[in-house]
Design a protein around this motif. Structure first.
Motif, mmCIF file in Angstrom:
data_model
loop_
_atom_site.group_PDB
_atom_site.id
_atom_site.type_symbol
_atom_site.label_atom_id
_atom_site.label_comp_id
_atom_site.label_asym_id
_atom_site.label_seq_id
_atom_site.Cartn_x
_atom_site.Cartn_y
_atom_site.Cartn_z
ATOM 1 N N ARG A 163 13.966 -0.600 6.667
ATOM 2 C CA ARG A 163 15.530 -0.765 7.036
ATOM 3 C C ARG A 163 16.093 -1.238 6.087
ATOM 4 N N ALA A 164 15.566 -1.818 5.306
ATOM 5 C CA ALA A 164 16.486 -2.963 4.209
ATOM 6 C C ALA A 164 17.005 -1.746 3.549
ATOM 7 N N MET A 165 16.743 -1.012 3.515
ATOM 8 C CA MET A 165 17.498 0.174 2.427
ATOM 9 C C MET A 165 18.472 1.766 3.429
ATOM 10 N N GLU A 166 17.732 0.990 5.210
ATOM 11 C CA GLU A 166 18.684 1.908 5.539
ATOM 12 C C GLU A 166 20.106 0.939 5.834
ATOM 13 N N LEU A 167 20.017 0.127 5.951
ATOM 14 C CA LEU A 167 21.244 -0.537 5.705
ATOM 15 C C LEU A 167 21.708 -0.762 4.667
ATOM 16 N N LEU A 168 20.852 -1.193 3.532
ATOM 17 C CA LEU A 168 22.634 -0.720 2.583
ATOM 18 C C LEU A 168 23.150 0.605 1.941
ATOM 19 N N ASP A 169 22.436 1.340 3.190
ATOM 20 C CA ASP A 169 22.883 3.213 2.596
ATOM 21 C C ASP A 169 23.820 2.735 3.324
ATOM 22 N N TYR A 170 23.745 2.744 4.915
ATOM 23 C CA TYR A 170 24.936 2.475 5.554
ATOM 24 C C TYR A 170 26.305 1.583 5.023
ATOM 25 N N LEU A 171 25.962 0.323 4.269
ATOM 26 C CA LEU A 171 26.865 -0.254 3.728
ATOM 27 C C LEU A 171 27.351 0.122 2.426
ATOM 28 N N GLY A 172 26.599 1.578 1.173
ATOM 29 C CA GLY A 172 27.203 2.355 0.636
ATOM 30 C C GLY A 172 26.741 1.544 -0.558
ATOM 31 N N VAL A 173 25.715 0.544 -0.977
ATOM 32 C CA VAL A 173 25.265 -0.353 -1.465
ATOM 33 C C VAL A 173 23.890 0.860 -1.851
ATOM 34 N N ALA A 174 23.160 1.639 -1.459
ATOM 35 C CA ALA A 174 21.791 1.841 -1.960
ATOM 36 C C ALA A 174 21.570 2.011 -3.316
ATOM 37 N N ASP A 175 22.932 2.268 -4.284
ATOM 38 C CA ASP A 175 22.370 3.088 -5.582
ATOM 39 C C ASP A 175 22.621 1.550 -6.067
ATOM 40 N N ARG A 176 22.546 0.390 -5.857
ATOM 41 C CA ARG A 176 22.008 -0.832 -6.411
ATOM 42 C C ARG A 176 21.344 -1.715 -6.102
ATOM 43 N N ALA A 177 20.484 -1.065 -4.981
ATOM 44 C CA ALA A 177 19.200 -1.640 -4.010
ATOM 45 C C ALA A 177 18.691 -1.970 -4.803
ATOM 46 N N ASN A 178 17.939 -2.229 -6.314
ATOM 47 C CA ASN A 178 16.722 -2.981 -6.692
ATOM 48 C C ASN A 178 17.023 -3.614 -8.038
ATOM 49 N N ASN A 179 18.790 -3.483 -7.738
ATOM 50 C CA ASN A 179 19.638 -4.511 -8.794
ATOM 51 C C ASN A 179 19.450 -6.377 -8.390
ATOM 52 N N LEU A 180 19.314 -7.514 -9.303
ATOM 53 C CA LEU A 180 19.456 -8.464 -9.127
ATOM 54 C C LEU A 180 21.397 -8.968 -8.689
#
Lengths: 241, 403
Positions: free
Chosen positions: A133-150
């Motif tokens: 679900r967290a990945m879905e939200l990051l994708d929705y907000l356009g930051v999925a490519d930075r998901a694993n960044n601190l």
């Protein structure tokens, strides 16, 4: 859009909220007799000069700074009567409220996706679906490519997007944002404001934003102005105006 | 998601340094316990291994391990005559410090009652027991004397014919076994000039008395070797060890010896108890107090570190509370870190100890019950040290996020 959007019960009903700090000679009235109603799916701005009581109102509705007097009803459920909690405030915040601040307040030792995931796990979502679900939200907000960044490795705008994703994680009926674009340039600030509108309209959450940024007022459905702790009448606008 | 491990990963350097610090402190605590156990083992080693059932010591004393004890060597023969006694051996033991090959050599000279006792009971790691009445020795490896090494003590030279491992006296000095007569010679060795002066002094004393003036033969004897003077007793020994016949009633035999007014009789267990109640007891209390202090210091250091780590996260904790995190999640974050520091510190202490303790000059004995009790203590101090941090985390308000 969630089922909550179809519900006609107001997202927020505040009745005669008053907040007084100190007593006697040191008494300061930060908020006086404020009443307002915000519908589900509505995006409202709270305007006013510094010290007008905007943040006091926001934190009172956010159940983190109880009023001295008045009544708060969220989603049809009475939650505060003066400074007396009528529900388990922490549990209520967990399930119904989302917060966004001027600083993103991301937890520095968690990656972007983990910052969203933790909000879900706090609400008893199991780790695997929470991650998804967290990945879905990051994708929705356009930051999925930075998901694993601190958070340190993200720009201010990206951090704020992650903070929005975190606020949305548990599909709250009310999102409260305190000057969320103050640390962003005007372009990114507008993007965030438009994001709120998108979230409210697509997901049925009410969004209340404290802002000084008058350039983005067209994004809001209504705006309220506060002065000296009092609320002026709300003004309806729509995006076309 | 485990927030504690995520935070540790993020602050790995600080966490690792903290763990190493706690680990070193715990290693010292562990080592103190091991030194205490080592003291006991070293102190009781000889008494337990020498195989005596009863100890005959100087009357009104508590035996050679507690104080100076002197009994005549012929007590050995008297003891053998008692019903139920299988054998009796002289016990001679004293510590000397000499120089050997340019370095100080400190050892416990231990007498074996030749010819009955040739050291067959001694656990050898190399070489053999004694085969002759003089000039042979069995040395502990800690003394650094190889097999065949020639060792000059007094006027005589002794050859190392056997080696033991871990045979040390109560002071931690390696044991060196000689025949009793050699041990006595080493103890009472007097330089040639000293012997000559003593003989002259004896002659002078005899000349000053009527009997000396009237009997020239006596004057002549007085100026000769001490063994030629019947009035001088042979050198005394520290104690006599008695072994009982199989099935003999130890209490009855001891009761017989107890009627002899010139000696006192102790069982081996009584000798061990006297040993532990004396010198070892004070060392035990000293080490015990030191361990308590170290544990308190460890707790305070851990508490301060956990508290500081919590202060660093106080804004994040406020945010978690704002998001509605239950207290359990926040307590878990702090407590798990404290427990992890404690557990890793303990593991590190044990691991480092396995390398460090064998290199200590005194024996360090780490026993399982001590390890378990220290583990329980570490668990306790980990929980205790996290309380300050937990209290701080619990007292922070969610609106701290706004500040």
């Amino acid at each position: 859009m969630t089922n909550a959007a179809a519900d006609t019960t107001p997202a927020i009903e505040a009745f005669n909220l008053t907040k007084v700090y100190g007593s006697g000679n040191t008494e300061v009235v930060a908020m006086k007799d404020v009443s307002l109603t915000v519908a589900r799916g509505e995006v409202v701005a709270l305007l006013g000069p510094s010290g007008a009581g905007k943040s006091t109102l926001l934190t009172a509705i956010g159940l983190i700074n109880p009023p001295t007097a008045g009544r708060i009803v969220i989603g049809g459920q009475p939650v505060m009567e003066a400074d007396h909690a009528l529900v388990d405030l922490r549990a209520f915040r967990r399930q119904h409220l989302g917060f966004i601040f001027q600083k993103s307040n991301l937890i520095p030792f968690l990656s972007a996706v983990e910052n969203v995931q933790v909000a879900l796990e706090i609400n008893d979502v199991l780790p695997r679906p929470a991650r998804s679900r967290a990945m879905e939200l990051l994708d929705y907000l356009g930051v999925a490519d930075r998901a694993n960044n601190l958070p340190d490795a993200l720009s201010g705008g990206q951090q704020q997007r992650v903070a929005v994703a975190r606020a949305l994680a548990n599909e709250p009926s009310l999102i409260l944002a305190d000057e969320p674009t103050a640390a962003l340039d005007s372009e990114r600030g507008r993007q965030v404001m438009e994001l709120f509108r998108k979230v409210a309209h697509e997901r049925g959450a009410a969004v209340m934003v404290v802002t000084h940024d008058h350039r983005s007022l067209d994004v809001f459905d209504r705006h309220f102005e506060m002065e000296d702790g009092r609320l002026k009448n709300g003004t309806e606008r729509n995006i076309e105006q | 998601m485990n927030l504690a491990t995520k935070d540790i990963r993020h602050n790995f350097g600080r966490f690792a340094l903290t763990t190493v610090g706690i680990g070193l402190l715990l290693m010292i605590v562990m080592g103190m316990g091991g030194i205490y156990r080592g003291l006991i083992r070293e102190a009781t080693l000889l008494v337990e291994k020498i195989g005596a059932d009863l100890w005959l010591v100087q009357g009104s004393t508590r035996g050679p391990f507690a104080e100076i004890s002197r009994v005549p060597a012929n007590l050995e023969d008297r003891a053998r005559a008692v019903p139920g006694v299988a054998g009796a051996r002289r016990f001679v033991s004293h510590t000397i410090q000499r120089e050997h090959r340019g370095r100080p050599l400190r050892m416990v000279v231990q007498g074996l009652s030749w010819p009955e006792d040739r050291g067959a009971w001694i656990p050898l790691v190399a070489g053999r027991p004694l085969r002759q009445a003089h000039f042979e020795t069995i040395a502990d490896r800690s003394l650094g004397l190889p097999l065949g090494e020639k060792l000059k003590l007094g006027k005589d030279v002794y050859e190392v014919v056997g080696l033991t491992k871990g045979m040390v006296g109560s002071g931690g000095d390696g044991l060196c076994f000689f025949t009793v007569s050699d041990a006595v010679s080493i103890q009472f060795d007097v330089p040639g000039e000293g012997v000559r002066l003593e003989r002259q002094a004896r002659r002078a004393r005899a000349e000053g008395q009527d009997i000396g003036r009237l009997q020239p033969l006596l004057l002549e004897r007085a100026a000769g070797p001490a063994s030629g003077i019947p009035a001088l007793a042979p050198p005394q020994v520290s104690a006599v060890m008695v072994t009982l016949q199989p099935g003999a009633d130890a209490a009855q035999v001891a009761a017989t010896f107890a009627t002899w007014p010139d000696i006192k009789v102790y069982s081996t267990q009584q000798q061990i108890n006297l040993l532990l109640a004396g010198m070892v007891d004070k060392a035990r209390r000293q080490l015990g107090l030191f361990r308590v202090l170290l544990i308190i210091i460890s707790t305070i250091i851990m508490a301060l570190i956990i508290y500081t780590l919590t202060l660093d996260k106080i804004h994040d904790i406020a945010m978690l509370k704002l998001m509605g995190a239950r207290n359990g999640i926040i307590v878990g974050l702090i407590l798990q870190q404290a427990l992890l520091i404690g557990a890793l510190g303990y593991g590190l202490a044990y691991w480092l100890g396995t390398f460090a303790f064998p290199k200590f000059p005194r024996l360090v004995v780490i026993e399982t019950p001590d390890l378990l009790s220290l583990a329980a203590i570490v668990l306790g101090i980990s929980v205790l040290s996290s309380l300050l941090g937990i209290w701080k985390a619990m007292s922070v308000e969610p609106n701290k996020v706004l500040s």
